[in-house]
Design a protein around this motif. Structure first.
Motif, mmCIF file in Angstrom:
data_model
loop_
_atom_site.group_PDB
_atom_site.id
_atom_site.type_symbol
_atom_site.label_atom_id
_atom_site.label_comp_id
_atom_site.label_asym_id
_atom_site.label_seq_id
_atom_site.Cartn_x
_atom_site.Cartn_y
_atom_site.Cartn_z
ATOM 1 N N CYS A 13 -9.595 -10.383 4.650
ATOM 2 C CA CYS A 13 -8.694 -10.377 5.807
ATOM 3 C C CYS A 13 -8.420 -8.951 6.257
ATOM 4 O O CYS A 13 -8.499 -8.626 7.445
ATOM 5 N N VAL A 14 -8.096 -8.085 5.277
ATOM 6 C CA VAL A 14 -7.759 -6.708 5.602
ATOM 7 C C VAL A 14 -8.969 -6.003 6.230
ATOM 8 O O VAL A 14 -8.858 -5.323 7.253
ATOM 9 N N LEU A 15 -10.121 -6.196 5.630
ATOM 10 C CA LEU A 15 -11.338 -5.556 6.139
ATOM 11 C C LEU A 15 -11.638 -6.004 7.573
ATOM 12 O O LEU A 15 -11.941 -5.194 8.442
ATOM 13 N N VAL A 29 0.054 -6.530 7.401
ATOM 14 C CA VAL A 29 0.761 -7.568 6.636
ATOM 15 C C VAL A 29 1.223 -8.686 7.567
ATOM 16 O O VAL A 29 1.053 -9.877 7.274
ATOM 17 N N GLN A 30 1.797 -8.306 8.737
ATOM 18 C CA GLN A 30 2.302 -9.317 9.663
ATOM 19 C C GLN A 30 1.178 -10.189 10.205
ATOM 20 O O GLN A 30 1.308 -11.400 10.285
ATOM 21 N N LYS A 31 0.065 -9.545 10.570
ATOM 22 C CA LYS A 31 -1.081 -10.293 11.104
ATOM 23 C C LYS A 31 -1.538 -11.337 10.087
ATOM 24 O O LYS A 31 -1.846 -12.468 10.453
ATOM 25 N N ILE A 32 -1.603 -10.935 8.823
ATOM 26 C CA ILE A 32 -2.088 -11.856 7.803
ATOM 27 C C ILE A 32 -1.055 -12.945 7.537
ATOM 28 O O ILE A 32 -1.373 -14.127 7.511
ATOM 29 N N ILE A 36 -1.577 -16.986 7.047
ATOM 30 C CA ILE A 36 -1.516 -17.599 5.726
ATOM 31 C C ILE A 36 -0.296 -17.085 4.973
ATOM 32 O O ILE A 36 0.099 -15.935 5.158
ATOM 33 N N SER A 37 0.282 -17.950 4.134
ATOM 34 C CA SER A 37 1.482 -17.506 3.426
ATOM 35 C C SER A 37 1.080 -16.656 2.231
ATOM 36 O O SER A 37 0.352 -17.091 1.341
ATOM 37 N N ILE A 38 1.509 -15.383 2.249
ATOM 38 C CA ILE A 38 1.191 -14.464 1.156
ATOM 39 C C ILE A 38 2.481 -13.796 0.716
ATOM 40 O O ILE A 38 3.465 -13.814 1.439
ATOM 41 N N SER A 39 2.458 -13.202 -0.485
ATOM 42 C CA SER A 39 3.592 -12.374 -0.826
ATOM 43 C C SER A 39 3.258 -10.999 -0.270
ATOM 44 O O SER A 39 2.284 -10.358 -0.639
ATOM 45 N N GLU A 40 4.058 -10.571 0.716
ATOM 46 C CA GLU A 40 3.691 -9.433 1.551
ATOM 47 C C GLU A 40 3.521 -8.146 0.762
ATOM 48 O O GLU A 40 2.769 -7.271 1.133
ATOM 49 N N GLY A 41 4.255 -8.052 -0.356
ATOM 50 C CA GLY A 41 4.191 -6.835 -1.148
ATOM 51 C C GLY A 41 2.838 -6.568 -1.778
ATOM 52 O O GLY A 41 2.528 -5.447 -2.149
ATOM 53 N N SER A 42 2.015 -7.611 -1.890
ATOM 54 C CA SER A 42 0.750 -7.426 -2.604
ATOM 55 C C SER A 42 -0.325 -6.807 -1.727
ATOM 56 O O SER A 42 -1.412 -6.511 -2.201
ATOM 57 N N VAL A 43 -0.021 -6.623 -0.443
ATOM 58 C CA VAL A 43 -1.035 -6.035 0.432
ATOM 59 C C VAL A 43 -1.181 -4.523 0.175
ATOM 60 O O VAL A 43 -2.289 -3.994 0.166
ATOM 61 N N TYR A 44 -0.059 -3.853 -0.088
ATOM 62 C CA TYR A 44 -0.134 -2.396 -0.318
ATOM 63 C C TYR A 44 -0.961 -2.021 -1.550
ATOM 64 O O TYR A 44 -1.789 -1.099 -1.459
ATOM 65 N N PRO A 45 -0.764 -2.693 -2.681
ATOM 66 C CA PRO A 45 -1.637 -2.369 -3.817
ATOM 67 C C PRO A 45 -3.117 -2.537 -3.457
ATOM 68 O O PRO A 45 -3.950 -1.725 -3.840
ATOM 69 N N LEU A 46 -3.400 -3.552 -2.685
ATOM 70 C CA LEU A 46 -4.773 -3.798 -2.246
ATOM 71 C C LEU A 46 -5.269 -2.658 -1.356
ATOM 72 O O LEU A 46 -6.382 -2.152 -1.520
ATOM 73 N N LEU A 47 -4.409 -2.240 -0.423
ATOM 74 C CA LEU A 47 -4.788 -1.145 0.476
ATOM 75 C C LEU A 47 -5.050 0.134 -0.312
ATOM 76 O O LEU A 47 -5.996 0.867 -0.038
ATOM 77 N N ARG A 48 -4.200 0.379 -1.305
ATOM 78 C CA ARG A 48 -4.386 1.580 -2.130
ATOM 79 C C ARG A 48 -5.710 1.518 -2.874
ATOM 80 O O ARG A 48 -6.435 2.496 -2.967
ATOM 81 N N TYR A 55 -13.272 2.735 0.826
ATOM 82 C CA TYR A 55 -13.528 1.847 1.957
ATOM 83 C C TYR A 55 -12.663 2.196 3.168
ATOM 84 O O TYR A 55 -13.031 1.882 4.283
ATOM 85 N N PHE A 56 -11.524 2.818 2.922
ATOM 86 C CA PHE A 56 -10.659 3.258 4.028
ATOM 87 C C PHE A 56 -10.338 4.736 3.893
ATOM 88 O O PHE A 56 -10.364 5.280 2.801
ATOM 89 N N THR A 57 -9.995 5.349 5.033
ATOM 90 C CA THR A 57 -9.285 6.627 4.981
ATOM 91 C C THR A 57 -7.948 6.379 5.668
ATOM 92 O O THR A 57 -7.798 5.411 6.411
ATOM 93 N N THR A 58 -6.977 7.249 5.415
ATOM 94 C CA THR A 58 -5.671 7.055 6.046
ATOM 95 C C THR A 58 -5.270 8.314 6.795
ATOM 96 O O THR A 58 -5.734 9.403 6.475
ATOM 97 N N TYR A 59 -4.454 8.129 7.821
ATOM 98 C CA TYR A 59 -3.865 9.281 8.510
ATOM 99 C C TYR A 59 -2.484 8.890 9.025
ATOM 100 O O TYR A 59 -2.224 7.698 9.253
ATOM 101 N N LEU A 60 -1.617 9.873 9.175
ATOM 102 C CA LEU A 60 -0.265 9.597 9.664
ATOM 103 C C LEU A 60 -0.237 9.805 11.172
ATOM 104 O O LEU A 60 -0.828 10.753 11.677
ATOM 105 N N LYS A 61 0.443 8.904 11.871
ATOM 106 C CA LYS A 61 0.548 9.060 13.314
ATOM 107 C C LYS A 61 2.003 8.849 13.701
ATOM 108 O O LYS A 61 2.639 7.890 13.256
ATOM 109 N N GLU A 62 2.514 9.746 14.555
ATOM 110 C CA GLU A 62 3.894 9.614 15.027
ATOM 111 C C GLU A 62 4.005 8.327 15.836
ATOM 112 O O GLU A 62 3.044 7.902 16.491
ATOM 113 N N SER A 63 5.187 7.738 15.790
ATOM 114 C CA SER A 63 5.382 6.533 16.578
ATOM 115 C C SER A 63 6.537 6.783 17.544
ATOM 116 O O SER A 63 7.343 7.690 17.343
#
Lengths: 107, 186
Positions: A13-15, A29-32, A36-48, A55-63
């Motif tokens: 899903c994340v990919l 997390v919201q899109k997923i 489907i019903s997931i425990s939202e907290g488990s997405v961050y460990p997966l992302l890490r 598989y990913f790179t990250t960058y910070l962007k002002e909002s």
């Protein structure tokens, strides 16, 4: 749905969500969880984990509001991994669907 | 649970991680709360949909320890990884500790046999020192044969141990991808 089942699918899903555009964690997390019903907290460990595996790179962007957001971007390795996973998923669901249809017919 | 409580529990569950990793993790969840609040949710709603901070922390620790075991390849980091993975749930006690004990005891017996055989000539010499009157050349030759055999067993066991550790790390990675820390509605 069964827990083990979902966790494996969460990867995919994340990919898939990152294939067309970069997104931040909350958005992912919201899109997923809309689908489907997931425990939202488990997405961050997966992302890490997927980030560490390259598989990913990250960058910070002002909002416009709130704190800067950490965006996740799919790398080439990540894209290759996505296609591999997607193929597997398609084969798997086709197989299961065929079995279900056959089961229905026989009854 | 409000945000402060959630972050506090998450911090407590990730103390084994290096400070910069822990900081990044806390930042991620802080960001999540901040955006959630802008989205019109309450802290309680956000933390209950996130699930248990303890379980999240355990999962993050396990992933980290496995990584460490993969790069360091020492018995210590290997054991630490294994204990954290087992800590993920009762289920893992069976499917991680079980196979580990079986394979580890096989390897241990390999090491004991190998080292024992290698030490055979030494034992003969000690025997001769204590009872010089019963020295037999036959014993010495025999012990040298055992010593050679022991060297082969030790080399074999050492290769098997390396294989086993690599394989087990791969297994734990696979395992943490499947088994969840245990948040209530997975």
């Amino acid at each position: 749905m069964n827990v083990q089942f979902k966790k494996g699918v969460l990867n995919l899903c994340v990919l898939v969500l990152l294939d067309k555009q970069d997104r931040y964690g909350y958005e992912l997390v919201q899109k997923i969880s809309n689908q489907i019903s997931i425990s939202e907290g488990s997405v961050y460990p997966l992302l890490r984990r997927l980030t560490k595996e390259g598989y990913f790179t990250t960058y910070l962007k002002e909002s416009t509001e709130g704190p800067p957001r950490k965006y996740y971007q799919l790398t080439d390795t990540g894209r290759a991994y996505l296609h591999e996973q997607l193929d597997e998923w398609k084969k798997f669901t086709e197989g299961v669907n065929t079995l279900i249809e056959e089961g229905v017919k026989n009854d | 649970m409000n945000k402060e409580h959630f972050i506090k529990e998450l911090r407590a569950a990730t103390t084994k991680l290096p400070p910069n990793e822990q900081y990044e993790i806390i930042q991620d969840y802080e960001e999540y709360f901040a955006i959630g609040l802008l989205d019109g949710k309450t802290e309680e709603q956000i933390s209950s949909s996130l699930g248990s901070p303890k379980a999240i922390g355990k999962e993050l620790s396990a992933t980290y320890q496995i990584e460490q075991a993969e790069t360091n390849r020492t018995i210590g980091s290997f054991m630490r990884a294994m204990w954290t993975v087992i800590g993920l749930g009762f289920f893992n006690l069976v499917i991680v500790l079980g196979p580990f004990l079986v394979l580890a005891s096989l390897l241990l017996s390999g090491w004991v046999a190998g080292i024992g055989f290698i030490a055979a000539p030494l034992l003969v010499l000690i025997n001769v020192l204590i009872y010089p009157e019963i020295f037999e050349l036959f014993d010495l030759f025999n012990s040298l044969v055992f010593c050679g055999l022991g060297i082969f067993i030790a080399i074999g066991t050492s290769l098997a141990t390396k294989r086993f550790m690599n394989g087990f790390i791969r297994y734990m990675k696979f395992n943490t991808k499947l088994v969840k820390g245990g948040p209530k509605h997975a």
